[in-house]
Design a protein around this motif. Structure first.
Motif, PDB file in Angstrom:
ATOM      1  N   ALA A  92       0.826  -1.200   0.000  1.00 33.22           N
ATOM      2  CA  ALA A  92       0.000   0.000   0.000  1.00 33.22           C
ATOM      3  C   ALA A  92       0.864   1.256   0.000  1.00 33.22           C
ATOM      4  CB  ALA A  92      -0.923   0.007   1.214  1.00 33.22           C
ATOM      5  N   ALA A  93       0.371   2.281  -0.664  1.00 34.14           N
ATOM      6  CA  ALA A  93       1.087   3.555  -0.707  1.00 34.14           C
ATOM      7  C   ALA A  93       1.137   4.167   0.687  1.00 34.14           C
ATOM      8  CB  ALA A  93       0.383   4.510  -1.673  1.00 34.14           C
ATOM      9  N   PRO A  94       2.177   4.949   0.986  1.00 37.28           N
ATOM     10  CA  PRO A  94       2.247   5.581   2.313  1.00 37.28           C
ATOM     11  C   PRO A  94       1.093   6.556   2.503  1.00 37.28           C
ATOM     12  CG  PRO A  94       3.932   6.453   0.833  1.00 37.28           C
ATOM     13  CD  PRO A  94       3.348   5.270   0.156  1.00 37.28           C
ATOM     14  N   ALA A  95       0.510   6.533   3.688  1.00 37.78           N
ATOM     15  CA  ALA A  95      -0.635   7.394   3.975  1.00 37.78           C
ATOM     16  C   ALA A  95      -0.182   8.842   4.089  1.00 37.78           C
ATOM     17  CB  ALA A  95      -1.312   6.955   5.267  1.00 37.78           C
ATOM     18  N   ALA A  96      -1.013   9.736   3.584  1.00 37.60           N
ATOM     19  CA  ALA A  96      -0.713  11.162   3.645  1.00 37.60           C
ATOM     20  C   ALA A  96      -2.004  11.943   3.506  1.00 37.60           C
ATOM     21  CB  ALA A  96       0.279  11.563   2.557  1.00 37.60           C
ATOM     22  N   VAL A  97      -2.049  13.093   4.155  1.00 37.96           N
ATOM     23  CA  VAL A  97      -3.191  14.004   4.040  1.00 37.96           C
ATOM     24  C   VAL A  97      -2.777  15.137   3.109  1.00 37.96           C
ATOM     25  CG1 VAL A  97      -4.730  15.575   5.247  1.00 37.96           C
ATOM     26  CG2 VAL A  97      -4.040  13.423   6.332  1.00 37.96           C
ATOM     27  N   PHE A  98      -3.624  15.415   2.116  1.00 40.36           N
ATOM     28  CA  PHE A  98      -3.331  16.456   1.132  1.00 40.36           C
ATOM     29  C   PHE A  98      -4.218  17.661   1.436  1.00 40.36           C
ATOM     30  CE2 PHE A  98      -2.175  12.403  -0.530  1.00 40.36           C
ATOM     31  CZ  PHE A  98      -1.025  12.603  -1.279  1.00 40.36           C
ATOM     32  N   ARG A  99      -3.664  18.570   2.216  1.00 42.46           N
ATOM     33  CA  ARG A  99      -4.406  19.757   2.642  1.00 42.46           C
ATOM     34  C   ARG A  99      -3.725  20.993   2.066  1.00 42.46           C
ATOM     35  NH1 ARG A  99      -4.122  18.939   7.553  1.00 42.46           N
ATOM     36  NH2 ARG A  99      -6.115  17.869   7.831  1.00 42.46           N
ATOM     37  N   GLY A 100      -4.505  21.837   1.366  1.00 46.72           N
ATOM     38  CA  GLY A 100      -3.945  23.029   0.755  1.00 46.72           C
ATOM     39  C   GLY A 100      -3.552  24.077   1.772  1.00 46.72           C
ATOM     40  N   ASP A 101      -2.677  24.994   1.358  1.00 48.98           N
ATOM     41  CA  ASP A 101      -2.247  26.073   2.251  1.00 48.98           C
ATOM     42  C   ASP A 101      -3.408  26.985   2.612  1.00 48.98           C
ATOM     43  OD1 ASP A 101       0.259  25.042   2.160  1.00 48.98           O
ATOM     44  OD2 ASP A 101       1.075  26.538   0.783  1.00 48.98           O
ATOM     45  N   THR A 102      -4.317  27.171   1.681  1.00 55.30           N
ATOM     46  CA  THR A 102      -5.482  28.025   1.923  1.00 55.30           C
ATOM     47  C   THR A 102      -6.741  27.251   1.566  1.00 55.30           C
ATOM     48  OG1 THR A 102      -5.506  28.971  -0.307  1.00 55.30           O
ATOM     49  CG2 THR A 102      -4.104  30.054   1.343  1.00 55.30           C
ATOM     50  N   ALA A 103      -7.890  27.851   1.905  1.00 53.41           N
ATOM     51  CA  ALA A 103      -9.156  27.211   1.540  1.00 53.41           C
ATOM     52  C   ALA A 103      -9.300  27.105   0.036  1.00 53.41           C
ATOM     53  CB  ALA A 103     -10.318  28.009   2.143  1.00 53.41           C
ATOM     54  N   LEU A 104      -8.785  28.097  -0.690  1.00 52.99           N
ATOM     55  CA  LEU A 104      -8.857  28.052  -2.153  1.00 52.99           C
ATOM     56  C   LEU A 104      -8.002  26.925  -2.701  1.00 52.99           C
ATOM     57  CD1 LEU A 104      -9.783  29.237  -4.833  1.00 52.99           C
ATOM     58  CD2 LEU A 104      -7.859  30.857  -4.717  1.00 52.99           C
ATOM     59  N   GLN A 134      -6.032   7.150  -6.302  1.00 56.23           N
ATOM     60  CA  GLN A 134      -4.765   6.777  -5.685  1.00 56.23           C
ATOM     61  C   GLN A 134      -3.605   6.961  -6.641  1.00 56.23           C
ATOM     62  OE1 GLN A 134      -4.538   5.774  -2.286  1.00 56.23           O
ATOM     63  NE2 GLN A 134      -2.447   6.374  -2.808  1.00 56.23           N
ATOM     64  N   VAL A 135      -3.809   6.691  -7.916  1.00 55.98           N
ATOM     65  CA  VAL A 135      -2.749   6.893  -8.907  1.00 55.98           C
ATOM     66  C   VAL A 135      -2.367   8.370  -8.966  1.00 55.98           C
ATOM     67  CG1 VAL A 135      -2.281   6.910 -11.386  1.00 55.98           C
ATOM     68  CG2 VAL A 135      -3.182   4.859 -10.319  1.00 55.98           C
ATOM     69  N   VAL A 136      -3.348   9.250  -8.973  1.00 52.25           N
ATOM     70  CA  VAL A 136      -3.061  10.689  -9.001  1.00 52.25           C
ATOM     71  C   VAL A 136      -2.231  11.088  -7.785  1.00 52.25           C
ATOM     72  CG1 VAL A 136      -4.067  12.995  -8.914  1.00 52.25           C
ATOM     73  CG2 VAL A 136      -5.098  11.237 -10.367  1.00 52.25           C
ATOM     74  N   LEU A 137      -2.631  10.632  -6.615  1.00 52.17           N
ATOM     75  CA  LEU A 137      -1.917  11.015  -5.394  1.00 52.17           C
ATOM     76  C   LEU A 137      -0.551  10.340  -5.316  1.00 52.17           C
ATOM     77  CD1 LEU A 137      -4.847  11.062  -2.814  1.00 52.17           C
ATOM     78  CD2 LEU A 137      -3.944  12.903  -4.258  1.00 52.17           C
ATOM     79  N   ASN A 138      -0.420   9.135  -5.869  1.00 55.66           N
ATOM     80  CA  ASN A 138       0.910   8.513  -5.939  1.00 55.66           C
ATOM     81  C   ASN A 138       1.854   9.368  -6.772  1.00 55.66           C
ATOM     82  OD1 ASN A 138       0.067   6.365  -4.385  1.00 55.66           O
ATOM     83  ND2 ASN A 138      -0.084   4.907  -6.075  1.00 55.66           N
ATOM     84  N   ARG A 139       1.354   9.923  -7.858  1.00 53.39           N
ATOM     85  CA  ARG A 139       2.204  10.784  -8.689  1.00 53.39           C
ATOM     86  C   ARG A 139       2.578  12.068  -7.957  1.00 53.39           C
ATOM     87  NH1 ARG A 139       0.669  10.689 -15.118  1.00 53.39           N
ATOM     88  NH2 ARG A 139       0.994   8.446 -15.443  1.00 53.39           N
ATOM     89  N   VAL A 140       1.674  12.603  -7.161  1.00 51.44           N
ATOM     90  CA  VAL A 140       1.990  13.814  -6.392  1.00 51.44           C
ATOM     91  C   VAL A 140       3.163  13.553  -5.452  1.00 51.44           C
ATOM     92  CG1 VAL A 140       1.110  15.457  -4.688  1.00 51.44           C
ATOM     93  CG2 VAL A 140      -0.366  14.697  -6.560  1.00 51.44           C
ATOM     94  N   ARG A 141       3.235  12.365  -4.875  1.00 51.94           N
ATOM     95  CA  ARG A 141       4.292  12.019  -3.928  1.00 51.94           C
ATOM     96  C   ARG A 141       5.577  11.567  -4.606  1.00 51.94           C
ATOM     97  NH1 ARG A 141       2.789  10.677   1.173  1.00 51.94           N
ATOM     98  NH2 ARG A 141       5.037  10.851   1.526  1.00 51.94           N
ATOM     99  N   THR A 241       9.266   1.508  -5.651  1.00 52.97           N
ATOM    100  CA  THR A 241       9.319   1.135  -4.240  1.00 52.97           C
ATOM    101  C   THR A 241       8.779   2.265  -3.377  1.00 52.97           C
ATOM    102  OG1 THR A 241      11.557   1.997  -3.949  1.00 52.97           O
ATOM    103  CG2 THR A 241      11.336  -0.292  -4.689  1.00 52.97           C
ATOM    104  N   GLU A 242       8.488   1.945  -2.125  1.00 51.16           N
ATOM    105  CA  GLU A 242       7.907   2.935  -1.215  1.00 51.16           C
ATOM    106  C   GLU A 242       8.847   4.098  -0.969  1.00 51.16           C
ATOM    107  OE1 GLU A 242       5.816   3.093   3.230  1.00 51.16           O
ATOM    108  OE2 GLU A 242       6.681   1.234   2.447  1.00 51.16           O
ATOM    109  N   ALA A 243      10.156   3.849  -1.000  1.00 52.10           N
ATOM    110  CA  ALA A 243      11.132   4.912  -0.740  1.00 52.10           C
ATOM    111  C   ALA A 243      11.075   6.019  -1.781  1.00 52.10           C
ATOM    112  CB  ALA A 243      12.534   4.322  -0.690  1.00 52.10           C
TER     113      ALA A 243
END
Length: 323
Positions: A92-104, A134-141, A241-243
């Motif tokens: 499984a991909a490492p867990a992460a919260v994707f929260r923007g700097d602002t509400a926008l 999940q693929v989109v967020l995997n690419r972000v990381r 790999t996860e690293a």
């Protein structure tokens, strides 16, 4: 029994004997015609082929009812559910919260991820939608792609050769107004994914394609699973790999949609017989060419890779007007 048949004399007796004989012949047929579940005392409603249930069907769902079609190598334990067929052991991909700097920023990330889910897997079960997210967020990381959600979703959308990362962002699909119910469903899946809900069956996949195509790059990646209507892949070596998924989400979503607001139509290559001038119905009289004049060049036919017409030459003018 002998006394019974002796008592059946005359026409009435013969008629009774014939009726008994017919009953003995028909009875076995009546028994075998009964449903097997009734003979066993079962309920006919319980014996239903899952492939016939409407909620279990979607584009590509036939693969999930093909026994052994995607069996992994011996000894590999994979996920197998109603809409997931594992092809390789996954982490499984490492867990992460994707929260923007602002509400926008948070709003833009949610909207971009919702668009990817809706246009890529809008008609699929939730498994297929969560896998795309999940693929989109995997690419972000991953350092191989942008570090923002919108940057990943709309990467390459400025191109005019239809080679963007997600085809919906540069082929005009977004010109269609989304269906409200389907958009709300995709938005809920996107919100859960951004809040840190990891979809484990897709693992560390960063690529996918539909079951209807086989792109050139698929042979160089590791197939992970068939989820919904897509096959998912991860990179080989360290990048798989996860690293390799340790980049930090920037949190600043500077774009909120595709780079282009209008999309050119895909060029359609006309068949060769449409580019060539039609054959004349009657032979025209030969006229000597005027001095200094030459006929315009005839455009060369374009080889579009389609099979050539098999119509005999004498019938190719059928249906054309005489004038």
């Amino acid at each position: 029994m002998v006394r019974f048949f002796k008592g059946l004399s005359g026409w009435k007796g013969r008629g009774a004997i014939i009726a008994i004989a017919l009953a003995l012949l028909v009875a076995p047929r009546l028994i075998t015609a009964a449903p097997l579940d009734m003979l066993d005392g079962g309920d006919a409603r319980a014996v239903i082929d899952p492939a016939e249930e409407s909620d279990a069907n979607f584009p590509g769902s036939a693969f999930f009812f093909a026994e052994g079609a995607f069996d992994p190598a011996p000894g590999v334990e994979t996920v197998k559910t109603a809409h997931v067929l594992g092809l390789d052991a996954v982490k499984a991909a490492p867990a992460a919260v994707f929260r923007g700097d602002t509400a926008l920023d948070s709003y833009r990330a949610l909207n971009c991820l919702t668009s990817a889910i809706y246009y890529e897997a809008g008609n699929e079960p939730e498994d297929g939608q969560r896998a795309v997210a999940q693929v989109v967020l995997n690419r972000v990381r991953s350092p191989l792609w942008p570090n923002t959600v919108c940057g990943v979703v709309y990467q390459g959308s400025e191109r005019t050769d239809f080679r963007c990362q997600f085809t919906f962002s540069c082929d005009g699909a977004m010109a269609r107004v989304p269906m409200a119910a389907a958009w709300a469903r995709a938005r809920r899946v996107a919100a859960d994914a951004l809040a840190g809900q990891v979809y484990a069956p897709v693992g560390l996949a960063t690529h996918y394609h539909t079951l209807a195509v086989r792109p050139d790059w698929s042979g160089s990646l590791r197939a992970v699973a068939v989820i919904g209507a897509h096959i998912f892949y991860r990179n080989p070596g360290f990048n798989g790999t996860e690293a390799a998924f340790r980049d930090i989400y920037l949190g600043r979503e500077t774009i909120s949609g595709p780079a282009r607001t209008s999309w050119p139509a895909r060029p359609v290559r006309a068949p060769a017989e449409l580019l060539a001038p039609p054959a004349p119905l009657f032979a025209a009289p030969s006229v000597p060419a005027a001095r200094g004049w030459s006929p315009p060049p005839v455009p060369l036919p374009v080889d579009d890779g389609l099979p050539q017409s098999t119509i005999r030459p004498e019938y190719r003018n059928s249906g054309r007007p005489l004038i």
